[in-house]
Write a protein that holds these residues in place. Structure first.
Motif, mmCIF file in Angstrom:
data_model
loop_
_atom_site.group_PDB
_atom_site.id
_atom_site.type_symbol
_atom_site.label_atom_id
_atom_site.label_comp_id
_atom_site.label_asym_id
_atom_site.label_seq_id
_atom_site.Cartn_x
_atom_site.Cartn_y
_atom_site.Cartn_z
ATOM 1 N N VAL A 135 -22.915 2.981 -6.167
ATOM 2 C CA VAL A 135 -23.807 4.070 -5.705
ATOM 3 C C VAL A 135 -23.789 4.066 -4.178
ATOM 4 C CG1 VAL A 135 -26.182 4.943 -5.640
ATOM 5 C CG2 VAL A 135 -25.298 3.899 -7.733
ATOM 6 N N GLY A 136 -23.602 5.262 -3.582
ATOM 7 C CA GLY A 136 -23.474 5.328 -2.137
ATOM 8 C C GLY A 136 -24.639 6.015 -1.436
ATOM 9 N N ALA A 137 -24.825 5.637 -0.161
ATOM 10 C CA ALA A 137 -25.810 6.313 0.708
ATOM 11 C C ALA A 137 -25.133 6.577 2.054
ATOM 12 C CB ALA A 137 -27.035 5.428 0.893
ATOM 13 N N PHE A 138 -25.720 7.488 2.818
ATOM 14 C CA PHE A 138 -25.135 7.907 4.092
ATOM 15 C C PHE A 138 -26.113 7.570 5.205
ATOM 16 C CE2 PHE A 138 -24.382 11.211 7.321
ATOM 17 C CZ PHE A 138 -22.998 11.147 7.469
ATOM 18 N N CYS A 139 -25.754 6.616 6.065
ATOM 19 C CA CYS A 139 -26.707 6.107 7.067
ATOM 20 C C CYS A 139 -26.257 6.461 8.479
ATOM 21 C CB CYS A 139 -26.824 4.601 6.955
ATOM 22 S SG CYS A 139 -27.280 4.041 5.333
ATOM 23 N N LEU A 140 -26.738 7.576 8.952
ATOM 24 C CA LEU A 140 -26.451 7.991 10.322
ATOM 25 C C LEU A 140 -27.730 7.864 11.156
ATOM 26 C CD1 LEU A 140 -24.728 9.343 12.523
ATOM 27 C CD2 LEU A 140 -25.167 11.555 11.458
ATOM 28 N N THR A 141 -28.810 8.470 10.652
ATOM 29 C CA THR A 141 -30.070 8.530 11.404
ATOM 30 C C THR A 141 -30.690 7.141 11.599
ATOM 31 O OG1 THR A 141 -30.420 10.663 10.377
ATOM 32 C CG2 THR A 141 -32.339 9.661 11.404
ATOM 33 N N GLU A 142 -31.284 6.969 12.786
ATOM 34 C CA GLU A 142 -32.015 5.730 13.080
ATOM 35 C C GLU A 142 -33.446 6.084 13.451
ATOM 36 O OE1 GLU A 142 -29.645 3.909 16.171
ATOM 37 O OE2 GLU A 142 -28.062 3.366 14.737
ATOM 38 N N ILE A 143 -34.308 5.072 13.520
ATOM 39 C CA ILE A 143 -35.704 5.342 13.898
ATOM 40 C C ILE A 143 -35.728 6.121 15.223
ATOM 41 C CG2 ILE A 143 -37.905 4.283 14.642
ATOM 42 C CD1 ILE A 143 -37.609 3.556 11.806
ATOM 43 N N GLY A 144 -34.876 5.748 16.170
ATOM 44 C CA GLY A 144 -34.915 6.354 17.508
ATOM 45 C C GLY A 144 -34.002 7.546 17.716
ATOM 46 N N HIS A 145 -33.068 7.802 16.802
ATOM 47 C CA HIS A 145 -32.125 8.909 17.003
ATOM 48 C C HIS A 145 -31.779 9.619 15.709
ATOM 49 C CE1 HIS A 145 -31.395 6.723 20.769
ATOM 50 N NE2 HIS A 145 -31.187 7.938 21.255
ATOM 51 N N GLY A 146 -31.891 10.950 15.756
ATOM 52 C CA GLY A 146 -31.473 11.772 14.626
ATOM 53 C C GLY A 146 -30.471 12.791 15.107
ATOM 54 N N SER A 147 -30.981 13.782 15.865
ATOM 55 C CA SER A 147 -30.087 14.838 16.347
ATOM 56 C C SER A 147 -29.022 14.298 17.302
ATOM 57 C CB SER A 147 -30.886 15.918 17.076
ATOM 58 O OG SER A 147 -31.907 16.398 16.238
ATOM 59 N N VAL A 187 -22.744 1.768 1.545
ATOM 60 C CA VAL A 187 -23.174 2.833 2.457
ATOM 61 C C VAL A 187 -22.061 3.174 3.437
ATOM 62 C CG1 VAL A 187 -25.598 2.061 2.403
ATOM 63 C CG2 VAL A 187 -24.130 1.316 4.276
ATOM 64 N N VAL A 188 -22.090 4.432 3.877
ATOM 65 C CA VAL A 188 -21.330 4.781 5.069
ATOM 66 C C VAL A 188 -22.336 4.635 6.198
ATOM 67 C CG1 VAL A 188 -20.431 6.744 6.390
ATOM 68 C CG2 VAL A 188 -19.557 6.277 4.116
ATOM 69 N N VAL A 189 -21.975 3.825 7.194
ATOM 70 C CA VAL A 189 -22.904 3.599 8.288
ATOM 71 C C VAL A 189 -22.204 3.946 9.609
ATOM 72 C CG1 VAL A 189 -22.326 1.122 8.451
ATOM 73 C CG2 VAL A 189 -24.518 1.911 9.274
ATOM 74 N N TYR A 190 -22.954 4.565 10.495
ATOM 75 C CA TYR A 190 -22.391 4.910 11.812
ATOM 76 C C TYR A 190 -22.919 3.907 12.832
ATOM 77 C CZ TYR A 190 -20.635 9.332 10.033
ATOM 78 O OH TYR A 190 -19.930 10.273 9.337
ATOM 79 N N ALA A 191 -21.990 3.415 13.674
ATOM 80 C CA ALA A 191 -22.387 2.428 14.681
ATOM 81 C C ALA A 191 -21.467 2.534 15.889
ATOM 82 C CB ALA A 191 -22.305 1.027 14.061
ATOM 83 N N GLN A 192 -21.947 1.943 17.001
ATOM 84 C CA GLN A 192 -21.109 1.876 18.208
ATOM 85 C C GLN A 192 -20.148 0.711 18.009
ATOM 86 O OE1 GLN A 192 -21.415 4.181 20.480
ATOM 87 N NE2 GLN A 192 -23.425 5.028 19.951
ATOM 88 N N LEU A 193 -18.859 0.989 18.101
ATOM 89 C CA LEU A 193 -17.854 -0.055 17.869
ATOM 90 C C LEU A 193 -17.525 -0.782 19.173
ATOM 91 C CD1 LEU A 193 -15.676 -1.477 16.139
ATOM 92 C CD2 LEU A 193 -14.174 0.468 16.597
ATOM 93 N N HIS A 194 -17.752 -2.093 19.181
ATOM 94 C CA HIS A 194 -17.435 -2.906 20.360
ATOM 95 C C HIS A 194 -16.222 -3.779 20.063
ATOM 96 C CE1 HIS A 194 -21.192 -2.189 22.753
ATOM 97 N NE2 HIS A 194 -21.580 -1.753 21.570
ATOM 98 N N VAL A 195 -15.200 -3.617 20.887
ATOM 99 C CA VAL A 195 -13.992 -4.447 20.721
ATOM 100 C C VAL A 195 -13.648 -5.060 22.079
ATOM 101 C CG1 VAL A 195 -11.579 -4.483 19.937
ATOM 102 C CG2 VAL A 195 -13.158 -2.812 18.965
ATOM 103 N N GLY A 196 -13.534 -6.383 22.089
ATOM 104 C CA GLY A 196 -13.176 -7.083 23.341
ATOM 105 C C GLY A 196 -14.137 -6.763 24.474
ATOM 106 N N GLY A 197 -15.411 -6.631 24.164
ATOM 107 C CA GLY A 197 -16.432 -6.390 25.189
ATOM 108 C C GLY A 197 -16.552 -4.935 25.617
ATOM 109 N N LYS A 198 -15.739 -4.039 25.011
ATOM 110 C CA LYS A 198 -15.813 -2.621 25.406
ATOM 111 C C LYS A 198 -16.392 -1.790 24.264
ATOM 112 C CE LYS A 198 -12.994 1.150 27.069
ATOM 113 N NZ LYS A 198 -11.849 1.850 26.591
ATOM 114 N N ASN A 199 -17.306 -0.855 24.613
ATOM 115 C CA ASN A 199 -17.855 0.049 23.599
ATOM 116 C C ASN A 199 -16.886 1.222 23.403
ATOM 117 O OD1 ASN A 199 -19.271 1.714 21.920
ATOM 118 N ND2 ASN A 199 -21.075 1.948 23.239
ATOM 119 N N GLU A 200 -16.300 1.317 22.210
ATOM 120 C CA GLU A 200 -15.330 2.393 21.924
ATOM 121 C C GLU A 200 -16.019 3.632 21.345
ATOM 122 O OE1 GLU A 200 -12.398 2.323 22.954
ATOM 123 O OE2 GLU A 200 -11.906 0.216 23.260
#
Ligand code: FAD
Length: 667
Positions: A135-147, A187-200
């Protein structure tokens, strides 16, 4: 007392409602919907009364209904069997948006995101999604950010060949995800991807969050429920989720167009951050098209329930005596309050169906791998129109349910009318899949981008071509109010485009930055521009549909419906039409209003048959006030009688209290 008058009103119509239904919806669609309804009627789990269920009861019932639909195997990929998909979708949406949310969030939001952003690596998972093994859910919205999705704060950091998920603050905790509280295994989750100290930047990931046998959450994940919500949303498991060093395999990255090499290097084929973001959020625009139909369904329920009840309900009359009282539908004011939404239900349906056909053509080309200038223009136009039509349709839908509730007086407030519940059910359609005012900005941005090519605009759906020529001012009304309304809309859209664009230029010249400029042009300008463009397209497409109808009787009644829809929408822009100089003096406005009153009156004899042509089966409608037999009072009393003998325990306490009061007053 029963209300047999409904049949008298049915006989006033000039047409056969079943024929109209087949023309507007398509015979196959009507047949498939009836099949689904028959299946539902035969299963006790779909039977319901007007009792208000607790949150737990509602969720359990949604779960059992979902299980049944999955077992039936009716729910297929929309692109493999579009007709079937639409029939099932519409029936479920009309029956209970809580049950349909459960299915769509898994298949059409979570599943669609994995398919569109994933690669070969995710094939096995896609099979499990399609087989409903997870069973899947879609997790984009956070307490502090929606739009403002670009700024979501959850992080996914590449570490020793794995991805480590964290919520660095309260604001970064995921929330609102449907199916999440108890059921989601993935879940599909959206996040800031950090690789080698850089935010991609923002990326989509698919991760397992629970063990599918014990339903315990995996290490580093806490999941909770968001509490009570109005209407059907009580049955939807909107949950929150916090990550604390949750480790997932690298395959969690939905890697279409980007990846991390085994030695920890981020690689991408995207040319820019905005291209990457538009692909990772592309799945959202598909949903907007579906939500237009929620607006249509809301108008359908509102007008069906309120118009049928308005025939059963008699108040006042030309002479004294209850026998002389007339149905409230006879009052022009009542007609003026309800018939526009009846016309909206039909016109939005025709518009949405046309849009889905064009969109399917677009999607087929995308799926065939086409990459052309024309296709990217198609994508922009689809985006502009869906971002305008979702607000226009959902605002009308929610508005219609509020008006219908008031038009049904006190009984409209009863739970068994369903009007307030339906209003609650539809309310969040104004917010999710893009908050309405936010996405109207996407429409106006695309339109404003066309200002430099006025004269040579050529888009695949031709929704903007009219902007190529300077529109003329009002001179006189013709015999065709729809053509007249379209001319007024062309002028309105053109002038709103010019004034919004020149306002933006002025602000830029005065030293404002582009963020400030965009904000300051919204009120009275960009918002109205998006709405005018969208309504023009809606009316234009419905007119083209009506022109193609061969049966003269049906064509005539649809023309009446479209006359009303166009004039009703146009009248809302009366002030702006005068301000932009389309007309001067009172004559244009007076005549517009007179034509609107006439269009309302023209619908009256057709209204009951029009309602029959759009009304869902009584089993789906489930409204004591709106049942097709027109016996509202009988259904109301049937329900009232269920409650008469229930004496609550506290009545003893009341009796004792009253006795005490009377004894103390005698002292
Ligand atoms: C019933 C329901 C189900 C949901 N399901 C899901 C789900 O399954 N998964 C998921 O990830 N999310 C889900 N959501 C969340 C939903 O997508 C967001 O609530 C929505 O995107 C709006 O974002 P927001 O709540 O942050 O509103 P905000 O962006 O905070 O908006 C608040 C107000 O500020 C205004 N505003 C914001 N920015 C601007 C601006 N630049 N200019 C002018 N005005 C502005 C908006 O117009 C609005 O009036 C759900 C929400 C609801 C209500």
């Amino acid at each position: 007392m029963s209300a047999p008058l409904i049949d008298k009103y049915r006989k006033m119509a000039s047409f056969d409602w079943k024929k109209l239904k087949a023309v507007v919806e398509g015979e196959e669609h009507v047949r498939l919907k009836a099949e689904v309804v028959a299946k539902m009627k035969s299963e006790p789990i779909f039977h319901r009364d007007y009792r208000v269920l607790s949150r737990e009861e509602q969720r359990e019932v949604v779960h059992q209904r979902w299980k049944k639909i999955v077992e039936w195997g009716l729910f297929k990929d929309p692109y493999s069997d579009l007709e079937n998909f639409h029939a099932l979708t519409e029936t479920l949406e009309a029956y209970d948006q809580g049950t349909s949310a459960r299915l769509f969030l898994h298949g059409n939001v979570f599943g669609a995101a994995v398919k569109s952003m994933g690669t070969e690596r995710h094939k096995e998972l896609v099979e499990k999604i399609e087989n409903n093994e997870i069973v899947g859910a879609f997790c984009l919205t956070e307490i502090g950010h929606g739009s403002n999705t670009a700024e979501v704060q959850t992080t996914a950091t590449f570490d020793n060949g794995q991805l480590v998920f964290n919520c660095p603050s309260i604001g970064a905790i995921k929330c609102w995800a449907g199916n999440l509280s108890h059921s989601a295994t993935h879940v599909v989750v959206y996040a800031q991807l950090h690789v080698g100290g850089k935010n991609e930047g923002l990326h989509g990931f698919v991760i397992q969050v629970r063990c599918p046998r014990t339903f315990q959450t995996l290490p580093g994940i806490t999941i909770g429920d968001m509490g009570s919500k109005p209407g059907c949303w009580q049955g939807v498991e909107n949950g929150w989720m916090e990550f604390k060093n949750h480790r997932a395999p690298l395959s969690a990255l939905l890697n279409k167009g980007c990846d991390i090499t085994p030695d920890g290097k981020y690689v991408t084929s995207f040319k820019s951050a905005s291209e990457k973001q538009s692909v990772s959020l592309g799945t959202l625009s598909v949903g907007r098209l579906g939500i237009i139909a929620k607006g249509m369904m809301a108008c359908t329920f509102a007008s069906t329930i309120a118009i049928r009840y308005s025939v059963a309900r008699r108040q006042f009359g030309p002479e004294k005596g209850a026998e002389n009282e007339i149905p409230v539908l006879e009052y022009p004011l009542q007609q003026y309050r309800l018939f526009p939404y009846l016309s909206a239900a039909i016109c939005i349906r025709i518009f949405q169906k046309t849009f889905v056909e064009k969109f399917t053509e677009y999607m087929m080309r995308v799926m065939m791998g086409e990459k052309s200038e024309e296709l990217s223009e198609f994508s922009k136009e689809v985006h502009a129109l869906s971002s305008g039509a979702k607000p226009v349709a959902t605002w009308l839908g929610v508005e219609s349910l509020g008006e219908a509730r008031k038009a049904c007086g006190g009984h409209g407030f009863l739970h068994m009318s369903r009007l307030n519940t339906l209003r609650d059910d539809n309310d969040p359609s104004q917010t999710f899949e893009g908050e309405n005012f936010m996405i109207l900005q996407q429409t106006s941005n695309i339109l404003l981008g066309k200002v430099t090519s006025l004269g040579s605009i050529n888009t695949p759906m031709s929704t903007m071509s009219f902007l190529n020529s300077t529109p003329s001012k009002f001179s006189s009304w013709t015999s065709n109010p729809v053509n007249d309304a379209l001319s007024a809309y062309r002028y309105l859209t053109y002038h709103l485009l010019q004034t919004t664009s020149s306002e933006a230029k002025k602000l830029k010249q005065s030293g404002k930055n582009s963020f400030e400029v965009r904000n300051e042009i919204q009120v009275h300008r960009a918002v109205n521009l998006s709405v005018a463009y969208t309504e023009h397209t809606m009316i234009d497409w419905v007119q083209k549909f009506v022109e193609e109808v061969e049966d003269v009787t049906l064509k005539a009644v649809l023309q009446k419906v479209l006359n009303l829809f166009s004039l009703f929408l146009l009248e809302r822009h009366l002030a702006t039409l005068y301000i932009t100089g389309y007309a001067s003096g009172g004559k244009f406005g007076e005549e517009l209003r007179e034509k609107l009153r006439r269009a309302v009156a023209d619908i009256k004899p057709e209204s009951m048959a029009l309602v029959d042509s759009i009304a869902p089966d009584d089993f789906i409608l489930n409204s004591a006030l709106g049942a097709s037999d027109g016996k509202a009072y009988d259904h109301i009393m049937e329900e009232f009688r269920k409650y008469t003998n229930e004496q609550p325990r506290w009545v003893c306490d009341l009796a004792q209290f009253l006795q005490k009061r009377s004894q103390s007053s005698k002292l």
